[in-house]
Write a protein that holds these residues in place. Structure first.
Motif, mmCIF file in Angstrom:
data_model
loop_
_atom_site.group_PDB
_atom_site.id
_atom_site.type_symbol
_atom_site.label_atom_id
_atom_site.label_comp_id
_atom_site.label_asym_id
_atom_site.label_seq_id
_atom_site.Cartn_x
_atom_site.Cartn_y
_atom_site.Cartn_z
ATOM 1 N N LEU A 74 60.739 29.923 13.227
ATOM 2 C CA LEU A 74 60.449 31.093 12.382
ATOM 3 C C LEU A 74 61.056 30.928 10.991
ATOM 4 C CD1 LEU A 74 60.983 33.990 14.964
ATOM 5 C CD2 LEU A 74 58.851 33.462 13.782
ATOM 6 N N LEU A 75 62.292 30.424 10.931
ATOM 7 C CA LEU A 75 62.936 30.193 9.636
ATOM 8 C C LEU A 75 62.177 29.131 8.838
ATOM 9 C CD1 LEU A 75 66.700 30.228 10.729
ATOM 10 C CD2 LEU A 75 65.482 31.997 9.417
ATOM 11 N N TYR A 76 61.720 28.086 9.525
ATOM 12 C CA TYR A 76 60.938 27.035 8.859
ATOM 13 C C TYR A 76 59.634 27.595 8.297
ATOM 14 C CZ TYR A 76 57.664 23.125 8.496
ATOM 15 O OH TYR A 76 56.705 22.259 8.049
ATOM 16 N N LEU A 77 58.947 28.405 9.086
ATOM 17 C CA LEU A 77 57.675 28.986 8.636
ATOM 18 C C LEU A 77 57.887 29.885 7.423
ATOM 19 C CD1 LEU A 77 56.006 29.899 12.075
ATOM 20 C CD2 LEU A 77 55.438 27.985 10.578
ATOM 21 N N CYS A 78 58.944 30.684 7.451
ATOM 22 C CA CYS A 78 59.236 31.562 6.314
ATOM 23 C C CYS A 78 59.545 30.738 5.065
ATOM 24 C CB CYS A 78 60.413 32.480 6.639
ATOM 25 S SG CYS A 78 60.044 33.738 7.860
ATOM 26 N N TYR A 79 60.353 29.693 5.242
ATOM 27 C CA TYR A 79 60.748 28.863 4.097
ATOM 28 C C TYR A 79 59.545 28.136 3.490
ATOM 29 C CZ TYR A 79 62.710 24.856 1.591
ATOM 30 O OH TYR A 79 62.994 23.899 0.639
ATOM 31 N N LYS A 80 58.684 27.586 4.359
ATOM 32 C CA LYS A 80 57.592 26.752 3.859
ATOM 33 C C LYS A 80 56.378 27.561 3.389
ATOM 34 C CE LYS A 80 54.752 22.726 4.868
ATOM 35 N NZ LYS A 80 54.452 21.614 5.781
ATOM 36 N N PHE A 81 56.058 28.665 4.078
ATOM 37 C CA PHE A 81 54.776 29.338 3.804
ATOM 38 C C PHE A 81 54.910 30.655 3.038
ATOM 39 C CE2 PHE A 81 53.916 26.548 7.398
ATOM 40 C CZ PHE A 81 52.769 25.905 6.953
ATOM 41 N N TRP A 82 56.096 31.232 2.980
ATOM 42 C CA TRP A 82 56.234 32.498 2.256
ATOM 43 C C TRP A 82 55.858 32.365 0.774
ATOM 44 C CZ3 TRP A 82 56.803 37.469 3.575
ATOM 45 C CH2 TRP A 82 57.151 38.374 2.572
ATOM 46 N N PRO A 83 56.333 31.342 0.042
ATOM 47 C CA PRO A 83 55.928 31.223 -1.370
ATOM 48 C C PRO A 83 54.416 31.087 -1.538
ATOM 49 C CG PRO A 83 57.802 29.792 -0.898
ATOM 50 C CD PRO A 83 57.313 30.297 0.419
ATOM 51 N N GLY A 84 53.792 30.305 -0.655
ATOM 52 C CA GLY A 84 52.339 30.137 -0.737
ATOM 53 C C GLY A 84 51.594 31.436 -0.485
ATOM 54 N N MET A 85 52.078 32.226 0.458
ATOM 55 C CA MET A 85 51.445 33.515 0.737
ATOM 56 C C MET A 85 51.583 34.460 -0.453
ATOM 57 S SD MET A 85 52.592 34.063 4.709
ATOM 58 C CE MET A 85 51.965 35.733 4.767
ATOM 59 N N MET A 86 52.746 34.443 -1.106
ATOM 60 C CA MET A 86 52.947 35.284 -2.279
ATOM 61 C C MET A 86 52.031 34.868 -3.425
ATOM 62 S SD MET A 86 55.041 37.388 -1.105
ATOM 63 C CE MET A 86 55.330 38.335 -2.565
ATOM 64 N N ASP A 87 51.871 33.548 -3.607
ATOM 65 C CA ASP A 87 50.952 33.056 -4.639
ATOM 66 C C ASP A 87 49.520 33.466 -4.323
ATOM 67 O OD1 ASP A 87 53.044 31.880 -5.965
ATOM 68 O OD2 ASP A 87 52.714 29.882 -5.111
ATOM 69 N N GLU A 88 49.167 33.375 -3.046
ATOM 70 C CA GLU A 88 47.816 33.742 -2.615
ATOM 71 C C GLU A 88 47.539 35.216 -2.894
ATOM 72 O OE1 GLU A 88 45.200 32.566 1.303
ATOM 73 O OE2 GLU A 88 47.161 33.470 1.631
ATOM 74 N N LEU A 89 48.530 36.047 -2.641
ATOM 75 C CA LEU A 89 48.364 37.485 -2.854
ATOM 76 C C LEU A 89 48.359 37.855 -4.334
ATOM 77 C CD1 LEU A 89 50.620 38.769 0.036
ATOM 78 C CD2 LEU A 89 48.178 39.188 -0.189
ATOM 79 N N SER A 90 48.909 36.997 -5.166
ATOM 80 C CA SER A 90 48.921 37.289 -6.603
ATOM 81 C C SER A 90 47.707 36.717 -7.327
ATOM 82 C CB SER A 90 50.201 36.728 -7.237
ATOM 83 O OG SER A 90 50.225 35.319 -7.126
ATOM 84 N N GLU A 91 46.910 35.909 -6.617
ATOM 85 C CA GLU A 91 45.720 35.310 -7.236
ATOM 86 C C GLU A 91 44.564 36.295 -7.172
ATOM 87 O OE1 GLU A 91 42.937 31.285 -6.864
ATOM 88 O OE2 GLU A 91 44.607 31.621 -5.482
ATOM 89 N N LEU A 92 44.096 36.736 -8.323
ATOM 90 C CA LEU A 92 43.052 37.752 -8.390
ATOM 91 C C LEU A 92 41.740 37.124 -8.838
ATOM 92 C CD1 LEU A 92 45.126 40.559 -10.128
ATOM 93 C CD2 LEU A 92 44.795 40.155 -7.693
ATOM 94 N N ARG A 93 40.691 37.354 -8.063
ATOM 95 C CA ARG A 93 39.365 36.829 -8.386
ATOM 96 C C ARG A 93 38.343 37.960 -8.337
ATOM 97 N NH1 ARG A 93 39.069 31.416 -4.727
ATOM 98 N NH2 ARG A 93 40.263 32.643 -3.258
ATOM 99 N N GLU A 94 37.089 37.613 -8.620
ATOM 100 C CA GLU A 94 36.071 38.650 -8.736
ATOM 101 C C GLU A 94 34.739 38.145 -8.185
ATOM 102 O OE1 GLU A 94 35.460 39.781 -12.767
ATOM 103 O OE2 GLU A 94 33.825 41.169 -12.320
ATOM 104 N N PHE A 95 34.019 39.032 -7.506
ATOM 105 C CA PHE A 95 32.689 38.695 -7.007
ATOM 106 C C PHE A 95 31.748 38.455 -8.187
ATOM 107 C CE2 PHE A 95 28.382 39.921 -5.915
ATOM 108 C CZ PHE A 95 28.163 39.279 -4.713
ATOM 109 N N TYR A 96 30.948 37.402 -8.089
ATOM 110 C CA TYR A 96 30.035 37.087 -9.197
ATOM 111 C C TYR A 96 28.788 36.415 -8.647
ATOM 112 C CZ TYR A 96 28.438 35.403 -13.770
ATOM 113 O OH TYR A 96 27.707 35.156 -14.905
ATOM 114 N N ASP A 97 27.682 37.143 -8.619
ATOM 115 C CA ASP A 97 26.413 36.607 -8.132
ATOM 116 C C ASP A 97 25.271 37.309 -8.875
ATOM 117 O OD1 ASP A 97 24.403 35.412 -6.769
ATOM 118 O OD2 ASP A 97 24.891 36.221 -4.802
#
Length: 688
Positions: free
Chosen positions: A532-555
């Motif tokens: 659990l500590l390993y998962l938090c250390y390795k994937f928490w920053p990536g999840m935060m970056d993912e949540l801060s990435e804003l995109r928009e539907f375009y078709d």
């Protein structure tokens, strides 16, 4: 062509994760509080903490997935037509019936429109409640009408929030199953963490929201959790009855919400058959579960106006065959090892023959052809003969129906899930072989399930069930990529259970002569905590970056097409085109279609093949005659099909049509040789 583009403005969003939980904590360390009262208080405290974490983890997962969906499309800011276009392929078709029910003047008229529908397939009146699994859309539309929420919540948000809410239930059920197996809620927490960190391989709900499996899998997970508890020995009569009720309700809802329920439950029936034959679970409990499966399917059959595909399912034939074979073969579980092995092989052969015989008879009586495309596909997939059949080749050329890509294991290994899974699986499979051999060797093994508890090698019935379940669904996922979501979520449960199981660690430490009760306690808690500590250390920053990435539907092209249809064509106009695009036409414009993506009907498959002749080497007069036979007024031709580069040569739509029409024999073997294409079954562009 739809794309996702970067949103110009940036705004912060909330995060989340995922995890679920429940049930009793067995074998708490005896060295904790002493005395009956202290142990009871400790148990209540553990249940309270574990249950609270389960609920929080489930809700956080739901919020996390909803936030990803919002960030990906800017769903709250785009137009209504863009929101509807974002429901690609069959997702849009299903959502259109929810919209249709809400737009009906009264509920009675809404039901009448579904039962006597003449807009989904031109020049035909079909019963949508019989043909499709859309009772969930009907229920939600009724709920939206009844509840006083119209002023505060748009219909589309009520719909998608319900689906994301079901994800909370899904993760909670996975948490509970792992907790029940291991005896500690820490196992459930690890299962939930793994589910979230492996999101790419465990769910696709955030970009295929209305898909039937997203409705069904939460109920399937609840059913597995209930079965896991039901298989425990020495349950109180009241607990057993309530658990059976939970199994029945979850099985019924699972069957009602997904057209492929019968194939998933057939796998479950095979699990029960295997364990019952090897004396790994009580026969009476297996009988209860067989009966619940049949009863649930028959109830769904009644609700779906006696859908013949349900009556002709292999599951009903198989379960009936098991009951018949049991009556014909009494004394199955007595005798020496070789004697019992011979009886078992004869029993297996008898059940197989009876299943095929009953299924063939039922299908002939009902003149059932709805599921023949599935068996043609399976025959071609496993190399039982090349085929020119258009439907079979259409499936063969889709990546989603190909073998599980090897890079999946790389992703699962990054989170340590795959390593833990293989570790736990190898130990439990070894134990299962030893127990099965012991049961078959014991001539008095009618009570072997009870005696297993006292043996040096022990495999509980609930553990045995989940073991065979994960193996069979693993084979299914390896053979068909689209089914991986059934396996990977259970992989999280099984791996986390093993790492927190005192029995697994006891067996392992005994085998290396390091057994000590304290060491078992240390290993079963320290290993999952470190992961659990390993998962938090390795994937928490990536999840935060993912949540801060804003995109928009375009078709813009599809939006322009839908607006043009609404403005320039009569309301009763009939449109022909690809199944995927026509689902969007139905949702956004309400126009009549010639064909659609719900492929579980033989006459519809023939229609689709006829409409697709617009892309084949056919004379214009022939194609025009075919289209007019369906009352077509407008045809939508797509560049993405005409100049298709998504698939290899031999797997392009025009190639499949030429092969089926006999126009290019040289491509016939190329299709089966190339196997899966490079596309996604959900119709969305790839997101790198």
């Amino acid at each position: 062509m739809m794309s996702i583009r970067q949103r110009r403005e940036i705004r912060a969003t909330e995060v989340s994760e995922d995890f679920p939980a429940q049930e009793e904590n067995v074998k708490l360390e005896n060295k904790l509080p002493s005395g009956c009262t202290s142990r009871r208080l400790w148990k209540i405290l553990s249940l309270t903490i574990g249950g609270t974490i389960a609920l929080c983890i489930g809700l956080l997962t739901s919020v996390y997935l909803a936030t990803l969906h919002e960030n990906d499309l800017w769903f709250s800011n785009i137009k209504e037509v863009e929101r509807e276009i974002s429901f690609r392929t069959e997702c849009g078709l299903y959502y259109s019936y929810y919209k249709q029910m809400l737009q009906a003047p009264t509920l009675v008229q809404g039901f009448h429109g579904l039962i006597y529908d003449n807009k989904t397939e031109s020049m035909k009146t079909i019963n949508l409640l019989q043909r499709m699994n859309i009772y969930q859309e009907v229920f939600l539309s009724i709920l939206y009408r009844v509840l006083p929420i119209q002023k505060y919540l748009e219909p589309v948000y009520f719909y998608i929030y319900t689906l994301f809410g079901l994800q909370a239930i899904y993760v909670t059920a996975l948490y509970i199953t792992s907790w029940l197996l291991s005896g500690t809620w820490l196992s459930g927490l690890l299962a939930a963490f793994w589910y979230v960190t492996n999101r790419i391989d465990t769910t696709r709900v955030e970009f295929t929201i209305p898909l039937r499996e997203n409705w069904a899998l939460p109920f399937f997970a609840i059913q597995i959790a209930a079965i896991t508890y039901f298989l425990r020995p020495n349950l109180q009569p009241l607990s057993e009855r309530l658990t059976l009720l939970a199994i029945f309700i979850s099985t019924f809802l699972f069957s009602l919400t997904w057209q492929f329920n019968q194939f998933m439950m057939l796998m479950q029936a095979l699990v029960l058959f295997t364990l019952d034959s090897l004396d790994m679970l009580p026969a009476v409990k297996a009988t209860w579960l067989y009966g619940i499966q049949i009863t649930s399917l028959l109830l769904v059959c009644i609700l779906q106006f006696f859908n013949s595909m349900i009556l002709g399912s292999l599951l009903i034939s198989f379960n009936l065959s098991v009951f018949i074979a049991r009556k014909l073969q009494k004394n199955l579980k007595t005798g020496s090892f070789l004697n019992r092995l011979g009886k078992l092989l004869l029993h297996l052969f008898m059940v197989l023959c009876l299943t095929l015989f009953l299924n063939n008879i039922i299908k002939k009586i009902l003149n059932l052809k709805s599921d023949e495309h599935i068996f043609k596909f399976l025959k071609a997939k496993f190399g039982l003969g090349a085929t020119r059949d258009f439907d079979a080749n259409l499936y063969l050329c889709e990546e989603a129906f190909g073998l599980l890509p090897f890079n999946t294991f790389g992703r699962l290994s990054d989170t340590l899930l795959f390593y833990a899974y293989v570790f736990v699986l190898s130990i439990t499979v070894t134990v299962a072989f030893v127990v099965a051999f012991h049961n078959l060797s014991d001539s008095t093994s009618q009570q072997s399930v009870g005696k297993m508890e006292k043996g040096t090698v022990n495999l509980k019935p609930e553990t045995a069930y989940n073991l065979i379940h994960t193996i069979l669904f693993g084979f299914l996922a390896l053979s068909t990529m689209r089914m991986k979501y059934l396996w990977t979520s259970h992989m999280c449960v099984f791996a986390s259970f093993g790492l927190c199981s005192p029995e697994i660690w006891e067996l392992l430490l005994k085998s290396v002569h390091l057994y000590n009760p304290k060491r078992i306690c240390i290993m079963r808690y320290s290993v999952p905590i470190l992961i659990l500590l390993y998962l938090c250390y390795k994937f928490w920053p990536g999840m935060m970056d993912e949540l801060s990435e804003l995109r928009e539907f375009y078709d813009p092209d599809t939006v322009e097409l839908m607006n043009w249809i609404n403005s320039n064509t009569p309301r009763k106009a009939v449109f022909a085109g690809s199944m995927q695009l026509l689902a969007g036409v139905k949702l956004c414009t309400g126009r009549t279609l010639t064909n659609h993506p719900h492929y579980e009907d033989s006459s519809l498959r023939e229609r689709t093949r006829a409409v697709y002749q617009i892309y084949a080497k056919r004379a214009p007069e022939e194609v025009h005659a075919l289209l007019r036979s369906f009352g077509t007024d407008y045809v939508i031709l797509e560049d993405s099909i005409c100049y298709e580069r998504r698939h290899h040569r031999g797997c392009r739509l025009r190639d499949l049509l030429d092969i089926a029409n006999g126009h290019n024999a040289s491509l016939g073997t190329l299709v089966t040789a190339t196997g899966a294409g490079q596309g996604r079954d959900d119709g969305w562009p790839r997101r790198e």
